[in-house]
Structures are given as C-alpha cells and as structure tokens.
Design a protein around this motif. Structure first.
Motif, PDB file in Angstrom:
ATOM      1  N   GLY A 230       0.808  -1.210   0.000  1.00 24.72           N
ATOM      2  CA  GLY A 230       0.000   0.000   0.000  1.00 24.72           C
ATOM      3  C   GLY A 230       0.848   1.270   0.000  1.00 24.72           C
ATOM      4  N   GLY A 231       1.992   1.207   0.632  1.00 26.95           N
ATOM      5  CA  GLY A 231       2.867   2.381   0.652  1.00 26.95           C
ATOM      6  C   GLY A 231       3.349   2.757  -0.735  1.00 26.95           C
TER       7      GLY A 231
ATOM      8  N   MET B 249       0.489   4.425  -2.545  1.00 26.27           N
ATOM      9  CA  MET B 249       0.317   5.804  -2.098  1.00 26.27           C
ATOM     10  C   MET B 249       1.408   6.703  -2.667  1.00 26.27           C
ATOM     11  N   ALA B 250       2.638   6.196  -2.689  1.00 27.74           N
ATOM     12  CA  ALA B 250       3.740   6.993  -3.248  1.00 27.74           C
ATOM     13  C   ALA B 250       3.478   7.285  -4.725  1.00 27.74           C
TER      14      ALA B 250
ATOM     15  N   ASP C 188       0.669   9.826  -5.095  1.00 28.88           N
ATOM     16  CA  ASP C 188       1.158  11.183  -4.810  1.00 28.88           C
ATOM     17  C   ASP C 188       1.702  11.822  -6.088  1.00 28.88           C
ATOM     18  N   THR C 189       2.528  11.087  -6.815  1.00 26.36           N
ATOM     19  CA  THR C 189       3.117  11.658  -8.038  1.00 26.36           C
ATOM     20  C   THR C 189       2.121  11.635  -9.199  1.00 26.36           C
TER      21      THR C 189
ATOM     22  N   VAL D 212       4.172  21.028  -3.543  1.00 24.14           N
ATOM     23  CA  VAL D 212       4.289  20.078  -2.435  1.00 24.14           C
ATOM     24  C   VAL D 212       2.899  19.531  -2.126  1.00 24.14           C
ATOM     25  N   THR D 213       2.879  18.379  -1.496  1.00 25.18           N
ATOM     26  CA  THR D 213       1.615  17.744  -1.109  1.00 25.18           C
ATOM     27  C   THR D 213       1.221  18.231   0.279  1.00 25.18           C
ATOM     28  N   ILE D 214      -0.028  18.670   0.412  1.00 26.45           N
ATOM     29  CA  ILE D 214      -0.526  19.118   1.714  1.00 26.45           C
ATOM     30  C   ILE D 214      -1.323  17.993   2.378  1.00 26.45           C
ATOM     31  N   ARG D 215      -2.154  17.348   1.606  1.00 23.65           N
ATOM     32  CA  ARG D 215      -3.030  16.307   2.145  1.00 23.65           C
ATOM     33  C   ARG D 215      -3.300  15.289   1.048  1.00 23.65           C
ATOM     34  N   LEU D 216      -3.306  14.026   1.411  1.00 24.76           N
ATOM     35  CA  LEU D 216      -3.665  12.998   0.440  1.00 24.76           C
ATOM     36  C   LEU D 216      -4.630  12.014   1.100  1.00 24.76           C
ATOM     37  N   LEU D 217      -5.719  11.772   0.416  1.00 25.24           N
ATOM     38  CA  LEU D 217      -6.699  10.792   0.875  1.00 25.24           C
ATOM     39  C   LEU D 217      -6.716   9.665  -0.139  1.00 25.24           C
ATOM     40  N   THR D 218      -6.514   8.449   0.335  1.00 24.18           N
ATOM     41  CA  THR D 218      -6.430   7.312  -0.583  1.00 24.18           C
ATOM     42  C   THR D 218      -7.363   6.205  -0.120  1.00 24.18           C
ATOM     43  N   ASP D 219      -8.204   5.760  -1.021  1.00 20.94           N
ATOM     44  CA  ASP D 219      -9.107   4.632  -0.754  1.00 20.94           C
ATOM     45  C   ASP D 219      -8.623   3.410  -1.518  1.00 20.94           C
TER      46      ASP D 219
END
Lengths: 130, 130
Positions: free
Chosen positions: A43-44, A47-48, A51-52, A68-75
C-alpha cells in the motif's frame, strides 16, 4: 533511488501517455521489491505512486512552479499484484490561490485499484516544463 | 526489499518502544534512498511508514489477525530531512465489527511531521503476535 532498479533486466517503461487538454496517464510495473508477503503491491508504494500520479495534474497546469503535497486521501479498492501494470491519472477540480485540489484514480486494466483526492500547494518557480 | 539496505553501514535500529496499555512508538531513520531532490524525505515514504505505524495499533489490539488498509488520510505538516529519526504511533479510536479507525501522528523530536487517520480491516487469522 536504488541501483537495483537500474539493471539490465528492468523492463522498458513506456512514455507517459498524454491525452487531449491536460489529460495524461502515468504507470509503473509492480516488481518484487514493491510487494508485501502476499505478493501484492505494498500500500505504501501505491500511495507513493498516487502522490506523483495525482500531483502531476498540478505540473500540467502550473508548468513553471514546484509543488508540495498538503493532504492525500487514498481509498484502497483492490490489490495490484506482482507483474501488474498500475496506471494512474488525476484531474484538477479546484484552484484557490496556490492550492490545487486533484481527484485521481489508479487502475490495472479494467479494475480500479485506488481512488483518492490530493491537496497540493505550488511553491517556488522552476524552469518551465516542456 | 533491496540489498543496499542491508549493508554494514546501516545504522542500528532501536527496538520498538512500548508504553503502557496499547501504546507504542515505531521509527525509521531518513536515509539518502528516502529523499527527493530537496534532500527531504519523500512524501511517499512518509505515507508508507504511516500506513505501518498507524496500522500497528490494529496489530496490538487484534493480535491473531492480519489486517489490510481500507483508507488512509495523511496531512503533511512539516518535512523530515536526511538524517532525521521519524517516529510514529497510532491509537484505535473506533471499532465496528472488523473495521478499525486509528488516529495517528508522525514526528521528529518536538515537531509534528504528519497527522492522519487510517481505516483498517482485519482479515484472516494468523499465529498470535507475542
């Protein structure tokens, strides 16, 4: 990053796919070094990549800025397995000053692997992307 | 994972810190292979660590089950730099059937690096953790 990703056995990575307007598709191939004990992509790593893959929508819009990333929501909706190509894309759905909201999706073939939303902030200027 | 993480120059990793009850602290040291072009820890690595650091709260509670991540929300509050120890912990704040909600935090010393919430689901039985 690590040298073992650069060896001769590494598969050829196709060019990023660009669609009309700001649409695009990015991808990676799930290798052994991405997997957990169940031979699924960790899962990491998903998510990485998200992000990109999602943040790239900001690169398409704000071509002369870093972000830059402030917040990421991943389902996490389904798993990606060793040998799968995971594709991803994002779409800017809101801009307020220097804050960009992007909705994105990762998939393997017909199957959605992840949906998510990223909040990104543009920062200093950079040489414009081509 | 990759061989270059196993060489003799790798720093000694301290044992996981266990507190009273179900409290714990996990940590990793930001190495060069974790960094982006700005020598900050890549957000993807922070998310991957958050996934395991927050999810470990489920391992503490449901010791004889595996678990998977359903949803992870991560707020990036400050950066972690090359050489920083990033610590993290999580706390189960809700359980409904096999669904666990965990609030978590990552930090470097006094500074919070990330806050977040994870939704995890227990799956098949495993040998009980010690």
């Amino acid at each position: 990053m690590t040298d073992d990703l650069l060896d001769d056995e590494a598969p050829l990575i196709p060019d990023e796919k660009l669609g009309p307007g700001e649409s695009y598709t990015r991808a990676f191939l799930v290798g052994e070094h991405h997997t957990n004990g169940m031979m699924n992509c960790h899962g990491g790593m998903l998510m990485a990549f998200a992000d990109t893959a999602f943040g790239h929508a900001v690169s398409m819009r704000a071509r002369d800025h870093y972000w830059v990333t402030i917040r990421l929501l991943t389902d996490f909706l389904s798993s990606a397995k060793l040998g799968d190509w995971v594709e991803g894309s994002g779409e800017v759905v809101g801009v307020e000053d220097d804050i960009y909201t992007v909705k994105g999706r990762l998939w393997c073939g017909e199957r959605t692997v992840m949906t998510g939303t990223g909040i990104f902030k543009t920062v200093g200027r950079r040489p414009p992307r081509k």
